[in-house]
Structures are given as C-alpha cells and as structure tokens.
Write a protein that holds these residues in place. Structure first.
Motif, PDB file in Angstrom:
ATOM      1  N   ALA A 215       0.841  -1.197   0.000  1.00  0.00           N
ATOM      2  CA  ALA A 215       0.000   0.000   0.000  1.00  0.00           C
ATOM      3  C   ALA A 215       0.872   1.242   0.000  1.00  0.00           C
ATOM      4  O   ALA A 215       1.953   1.256   0.600  1.00  0.00           O
ATOM      5  N   MET A 216       0.408   2.265  -0.693  1.00  0.00           N
ATOM      6  CA  MET A 216       1.005   3.597  -0.592  1.00  0.00           C
ATOM      7  C   MET A 216      -0.113   4.573  -0.267  1.00  0.00           C
ATOM      8  O   MET A 216      -1.161   4.575  -0.918  1.00  0.00           O
ATOM      9  N   GLN A 320     -10.977   2.081   2.121  1.00  0.00           N
ATOM     10  CA  GLN A 320     -12.103   2.669   1.393  1.00  0.00           C
ATOM     11  C   GLN A 320     -11.608   3.508   0.220  1.00  0.00           C
ATOM     12  O   GLN A 320     -12.169   3.469  -0.879  1.00  0.00           O
ATOM     13  N   SER A 321     -10.524   4.246   0.446  1.00  0.00           N
ATOM     14  CA  SER A 321      -9.944   5.065  -0.618  1.00  0.00           C
ATOM     15  C   SER A 321      -9.417   4.195  -1.754  1.00  0.00           C
ATOM     16  O   SER A 321      -9.637   4.483  -2.939  1.00  0.00           O
ATOM     17  N   ALA A 322      -8.716   3.136  -1.396  1.00  0.00           N
ATOM     18  CA  ALA A 322      -8.155   2.245  -2.417  1.00  0.00           C
ATOM     19  C   ALA A 322      -9.259   1.614  -3.257  1.00  0.00           C
ATOM     20  O   ALA A 322      -9.107   1.421  -4.471  1.00  0.00           O
ATOM     21  N   GLY A 325     -11.069   4.818  -5.214  1.00  0.00           N
ATOM     22  CA  GLY A 325     -10.252   5.687  -6.040  1.00  0.00           C
ATOM     23  C   GLY A 325     -10.366   7.147  -5.669  1.00  0.00           C
ATOM     24  O   GLY A 325      -9.961   8.025  -6.439  1.00  0.00           O
ATOM     25  N   LYS A 326     -10.906   7.432  -4.490  1.00  0.00           N
ATOM     26  CA  LYS A 326     -11.107   8.817  -4.041  1.00  0.00           C
ATOM     27  C   LYS A 326     -10.466   9.039  -2.679  1.00  0.00           C
ATOM     28  O   LYS A 326     -10.286   8.093  -1.897  1.00  0.00           O
ATOM     29  N   ALA A 327     -10.140  10.302  -2.388  1.00  0.00           N
ATOM     30  CA  ALA A 327      -9.681  10.653  -1.048  1.00  0.00           C
ATOM     31  C   ALA A 327     -10.839  10.466  -0.066  1.00  0.00           C
ATOM     32  O   ALA A 327     -12.003  10.711  -0.407  1.00  0.00           O
ATOM     33  N   VAL A 328     -10.523  10.018   1.144  1.00  0.00           N
ATOM     34  CA  VAL A 328     -11.544   9.740   2.147  1.00  0.00           C
ATOM     35  C   VAL A 328     -11.224  10.515   3.425  1.00  0.00           C
ATOM     36  O   VAL A 328     -10.081  10.491   3.901  1.00  0.00           O
TER      37      VAL A 328
END
Length: 338
Positions: A215-216, A320-322, A325-328
């Motif tokens: 993960a990054m 959730q972001s991964a 595809g959005k910032a959370v």
C-alpha cells in the motif's frame, strides 16, 4: 502487588517479545496461556515455562489473573476483549483492536464502564528513536512541520505469512497489519491527527483471496502537514525509515520501523547535521512498565484504546480510498471513515 497475566493466543509475537517483557517487570508474572488447541496450549506452556495451559476463554477468565494479552487473529479480538473486560480483567490487545472501528469503540466504552485498563499494542511509540523525534519536533528544532515520509515496507517471513496473506475473514492484509502502525506512529511523532487519506493498494504476489500485500498512502493532517507512507510484505531489500521535514530543519531516521531498539535519527538544520542520541531500551518492557503503572492508576498505557480506534479508523479510510479511487475523510468521532 503482582500483576498476573493470562495470554490469549499461543502466538509467535508473545513468545518473541511479550513473555520476556512481562517477566522483566518486578511485579509481573505469567500464570496461564490459552489456545483453542489444547495440544498447542500444553506444548507452548511447557516450552515457555508457563504454569497453566487452558483451551477455553471461560477457563482462563475464571482463573485468578489480573490482565490478559490478546494476540489471536484479528477477527477474534472483539469477543475475547469484551469477555475479559466483563470479567474485570485489564486488556492489552494487539492491533488492530477489531475488524471495524465501530467495534473498537465498543471495546473502549466497555473498558471505561468497567473501570479496567485497555491498551493497544502499538509498540513503535515505545521506541527511543520515535520519542526523540517527537521531542525534537515539540521543542521546535525543525520549526513548523510541513511534511513527513514513512518507509515501512518489509518482507513478511514465511512463518508469519499464513492468515495475514490468505484470510480476509481474519482481518488479513498489509493495511490492517502495517498501515495501522504507521497511522499511530505519525500521530505520535507529529502530535497531530490525520483528517484525510488517499491510498493505492496492490497484490504483488504474496497475498491471495483479494487481500493486499502492498500500500502507498497520502495523508493530510489537521495542522496542514502532508505525509506519505509505504507499507508492504514483499520487499526483501527495502530498509525502513521515517522523515519529518519542517520550515527550519529535517529529521531523517533510518531502520526505526522495527520491533528492535535500533536505528539512527539525524537532525539537519542551517547549523549542520547532528546525530540525536536516544535510549535503546527494549520497546516491549517499556510498554509493559507503562501498562502496569496505568493499572496502579498512574497515567495511561503508551497507546490507549482510543489510540487504537484512531489507527483503525485511518486504516479503514485507506481501504475505502483504495477501493473507491477517491480521497476519504477520517472522522474518529463517528468511529468510521466519513
């Protein structure tokens, strides 16, 4: 007063780090170990000189112990912790506290209501290196913190792979295993809370069952600090590190994202470079010393249950972001990613 411990889980981490840490306390002893396999419990007790081996939680919690250390697979933490709290036992639980931050908050609320100590085993808070970085930042030695980078991608040894890379139902995957630590370490060293995260995850060949082994993450903190972190199970030669860059200087730490009291911290400013000295005390005995003090009513564990809620909330937001595809946004008040 002696603090008598029961181990919930006949685990590698307990054998390598926790048993010695408990016995290093002048008021600490291990009375029993519990494993769902009676044979494993018996063998583990014999190998580690533990007086009693039991196969059920009821038997352990019905005995004359004061505290439990939980190091079972992640999906078992909630039920075991709540049962221990209900039995009036203090609880030191491995991270993540549970599979969801909502469940972790239940643990915190139950411990508060019962008047027992709940701690999260975020061991890195007890590293002299991270404490030296935290103190340097708090003293203004790098000016206003601007950005941070965490390198915490390692190679997961074969004996530890198992459920961590094959069982989503057990809470496997690198985010619940390592990103939670990085969330807590960033909070601790910066003295700041994350408010938003963007994450990419990958499966680079070790994980199965839809789990991630890398993960990054990009983090935004309340103060405006931005950070990046790299977590992984698959990088054999990466090395670890932690950098914090400020308006007047930088802290550059190497080999510090580890269970061992090693590594170096360099302070770089207009005046030049200074190697910071820090204590090399073993992380786990320090953690246990603080936990025992908390039992006596003297302060808190090095990482509280609330700290465990924070790190798990951040990890949930990363997953959730991964996926999206959005910032959370990270909202600990709700106990979930917002």
């Amino acid at each position: 007063m002696t603090v008598s411990w029961g181990l919930i889980g006949a685990s590698t981490i307990a054998r390598q780090f926790m048993i010695g840490a408990i016995r290093a306390q002048p008021d600490g002893e291990i009375a029993a170990v519990m494993s769902s396999s009676p044979e494993r419990a018996t063998a583990y007790a014999r190998e580690n000189r533990i007086p009693a081996a039991v196969a059920t939680l009821d038997e352990l919690l019905g005995s004359d112990i004061d505290a439990v250390y939980i190091s079972t697979t992640n999906e078992l933490h909630l039920e075991q912790a709540l049962a221990a709290i209900e039995a009036g036992k203090h609880v030191l639980c491995e991270k993540p506290l549970a599979l969801t931050s909502a469940d972790a908050r239940k643990m915190v609320a139950a411990a508060r209501a019962a008047g027992v100590v709940l701690g999260t085993n975020h061991h890195l808070r007890n590293a002299g290196s991270h404490r030296a970085m935290r103190e340097a930042i708090a003293a203004g030695r790098i000016g206003r913190p601007i950005a941070a980078r965490v390198f915490h991608s390692v190679y997961l040894p074969e004996n530890l792979q198992g459920w961590r890379v094959t069982r989503p139902d057990a809470g496997g995957g690198v985010v619940l295993d390592i990103t939670v630590h990085d969330a807590d370490t960033l909070r601790f060293v910066l003295g700041d809370d994350p408010v938003e995260i963007s994450a990419f995850t990958q499966s680079a060949g070790m994980a199965a069952g839809g789990l991630e082994d890398g993960a990054m993450c990009l983090w935004r903190f309340r103060s405006g600090v931005i950070a990046q972190s790299h977590e992984g199970f698959t990088t054999k030669f990466a090395g670890t590190g932690f950098e914090v860059h400020g308006s007047e200087g930088s802290l550059i730490a190497r080999d510090v994202m580890t269970q061992k009291p090693v590594g170096s911290v360099l302070l770089r400013t207009a005046q030049g470079e200074e190697e910071l000295s820090f204590d090399r005390e073993d992380l786990y005995p320090r953690s246990l010393r603080q936990f025992h003090a908390a039992i006596r009513g003297e302060g808190q564990p090095s990482a509280t249950g609330e700290d465990g809620v924070w790190s798990l909330t951040a990890a949930e937001a990363a997953l959730q972001s991964a996926k999206s595809g959005k910032a959370v946004a990270i909202d600990p008040k709700l106990g979930r990613a917002a």
